[in-house]
Design an enzyme around this catalytic site. Structure first.
Site, mmCIF file in Angstrom:
data_model
loop_
_atom_site.group_PDB
_atom_site.id
_atom_site.type_symbol
_atom_site.label_atom_id
_atom_site.label_comp_id
_atom_site.label_asym_id
_atom_site.label_seq_id
_atom_site.Cartn_x
_atom_site.Cartn_y
_atom_site.Cartn_z
ATOM 1 N N HIS A 444 0.810 -1.213 0.000
ATOM 2 C CA HIS A 444 0.000 0.000 0.000
ATOM 3 C C HIS A 444 0.845 1.265 0.000
ATOM 4 C CE1 HIS A 444 0.475 1.074 4.338
ATOM 5 N NE2 HIS A 444 0.565 -0.226 4.525
ATOM 6 N N CYS A 463 2.146 -5.138 7.121
ATOM 7 C CA CYS A 463 1.910 -4.800 5.725
ATOM 8 C C CYS A 463 3.146 -4.133 5.126
ATOM 9 C CB CYS A 463 0.697 -3.887 5.596
ATOM 10 S SG CYS A 463 -0.876 -4.732 5.903
#
Length: 544
Positions: A444, A463
């Site tokens: 992301h 992440c």
């Protein structure tokens, strides 16, 4: 014409035995001249052997392979050569083979004893080749939760048979070795560092109150030169005037921290993910003082990782190197795009897995993961429920109904979800690249782009934040034929999912030592303390 289907092992246990079987390509019996069953002594010797050993003798038409002392000697040499692969020759008991060959190949020994020895030698060879190609250890036993299947070994039994008949045992070793540039580069580094260890390692720089800086004149600079020369930075080594009087004027002054030495230090710093400022401060000195034996062990650990993955690498278009903290995208036209990333901090690791990027979320909202909710946000909410409004978050039931944060007992909140709306403050930034996995991780964007300037970036909760992720998404749209205008979709401000026209294979890997573009090895921080268990398991003797 009759056909015979053979079976070969699918993967290996830690002790090298088969864990499953798959059919090999059928071949005509006439190709191996197998018109009769195997000789009885050989059949008896094979009863307790893995299927791969029986398959080898079927391919050989029942002919024994190790009835020549020179061939046995070559096999013993091959087993000792496994040391050059980071494996332990003693695990394959070459001394036992030599000892038993002396008895089994005596002219007075019966056929049963010869067959038993022959099967032992063949089993040893195939076990060693399987370990060389796919790893000696079961990664699931070293790393609980390991998700990447170890591919079945691809041992060409016909080629092995031909090589054995020709006495070319060393060529057999080359057949099994992982055929990747990364593996070969690590093997060369293993040889270099093993030689350094044999020579006694490298000098250690003493602890000091001040850093060594460019331009300094200091006795420690001579030690620094020797330390870097030990790994191959030979141009920094000062000549001994007593031995080389004719080159004294051209050689660097041993105690002067000159420009050439500064550049060598900066290269070292980049290879070890340090600020490449050329200043030898505490962190650079600590990296320089890691013992050569420890670096050698790290290379061995990464050779084993390379063997686990040797049959899985070519198809992955997007590769994430977690300790190295970079992402590489190999485009269909052969171009490679590379960028910096931020990965999970210690205690919140980014997983190792294979998957495929299937879709994007544009202008994403952020649903707080359970770990972050429990460890980071709940303590804030217990002090002040107004934390949610200040961070543009809302509390929701699992069904999506909005809750009043002032009516929730944040010491016992129950099944509450927190969600942050899309916008400049959202930690996911403008888009998310999603891929199926059980860890709720993804690639992301981030509003905290200044963090990419740090040399070490294990800062996330698992992440992967990607520098330039919009450019990566644009290339994925183009390369998969996804006919949408990415920037128009983002500019619209609406939270929406967009599927790629074709999935893009993705690999998340863990390398603490790598060699790139023929350079010296790069050593990365073992963020999640995974090297020590792997090295200990490699050093643990195999019980047979």
């Amino acid at each position: 014409m009759a056909f015979l289907v053979l079976v070969a092992p699918l993967g290996v246990f830690a002790d090298g035995t088969g864990v499953a079987a798959k059919p090999l390509r059928p071949f005509p019996m006439d190709d191996v001249g197998l018109a009769q069953p195997l000789p009885v002594p050989l059949e008896d010797a094979l009863r307790a052997s893995p299927p791969r050993v029986s398959a080898l003798y079927v391919r050989r038409g029942g002919e024994l392979a190790w009835q020549d002392r020179d061939k046995v000697a070559a096999l013993v040499d091959l087993l000792h050569a496994l040391d050059d692969e980071g494996l332990t020759p003693a695990d394959y008991r070459p001394a036992r083979l030599e000892r038993e060959a002396g008895d089994a190949l005596d002219a007075s020994v019966d056929e049963a004893a010869r067959a038993r020895f022959d099967v032992l030698a063949s089993d040893t060879l195939l076990r060693a080749l399987t370990h060389l190609q796919r790893g000696r250890l079961d990664p699931g036993e070293v790393y609980p939760g390991w998700e990447i299947p170890v591919p079945p070994p691809e041992l060409d039994l016909m080629a092995i048979t031909r090589a054995l008949k020709a006495g070319e045992v060393q060529r057999v070793l080359a057949m099994a070795r992982p055929a990747t540039d990364g593996y070969d580069a690590l093997r060369r580094s293993l040889a270099r560092y093993r030689n350094i260890v044999r020579l006694g390692g490298w000098p250690l720089l003493p602890v000091r109150d001040t850093a060594l800086r460019p331009g300094d004149v200091d006795a420690d600079v001579a030690l620094l030169r020797r330390r870097l020369a030990a790994i191959g930075e030979l141009e920094v080594m000062a000549a001994d005037v007593a031995h080389y009087p004719d080159v004294a004027l051209e050689a660097p002054a041993p105690h002067h921290y000159d420009a050439e030495l500064v550049e060598a230090v900066r290269r070292f710093q980049r290879r070890h993910m340090l600020d490449d400022d050329g200043i030898v401060g505490p962190r650079t000195r600590a990296a320089l003082n890691v013992p050569a034996a420890q670096r050698l062990a790290t290379i061995r650990a990464n050779l084993e990782r390379a063997r686990w993955l040797s049959g899985t690498l070519p198809d992955h278009r997007v590769t994430v190197d977690v300790p190295g903290q970079w992402l590489r995208y190999r485009r269909p036209d052969g171009e490679t795009w590379r960028t910096r990333i931020i990965v999970g901090q210690p205690g919140r690791p980014t997983p190792v897995l294979h998957s495929s990027i299937t879709h994007l979320t544009l202008n994403p909202t952020w649903t707080v993961p359970p770990t972050i909710l429990r460890e980071d946000i709940l303590p804030q909410l217990r002090r002040d429920p107004g934390y949610l409004a200040a961070h543009e978050m809302v509390a929701l039931t699992p069904q999506g109904q909005r809750l009043d944060p002032w009516r929730i007992d944040w010491w016992r909140p129950g099944a509450v979800m927190l969600r942050q709306r899309a916008g400049p403050a959202n930690p996911l930034g403008q888009l998310v690249l999603r891929f199926p996995n059980d860890h709720l991780v993804y690639l992301h964007d981030t509003p905290s782009r200044q963090l990419f300037r740090r040399p070490q970036r294990a800062l996330s909760s698992g992440c992967i934040r990607v520098e330039g992720v919009i450019e990566l998404a644009r290339m994925l749209f183009e390369d998969t034929g996804t006919s949408r205008d990415l920037m128009d979709l983002i500019a619209g401000g609406e939270t929406r999912n967009v599927s790629l026209a074709r999935p893009v294979p993705l690999a998340l890997h863990y390398w603490t030592a790598r060699v790139e573009q023929g350079s010296l090895p790069s050593f990365r921080p073992d963020i999640y303390d995974r090297d020590d268990p792997l090295i200990a398991a490699l050093d643990r003797p195999v019980v047979r």
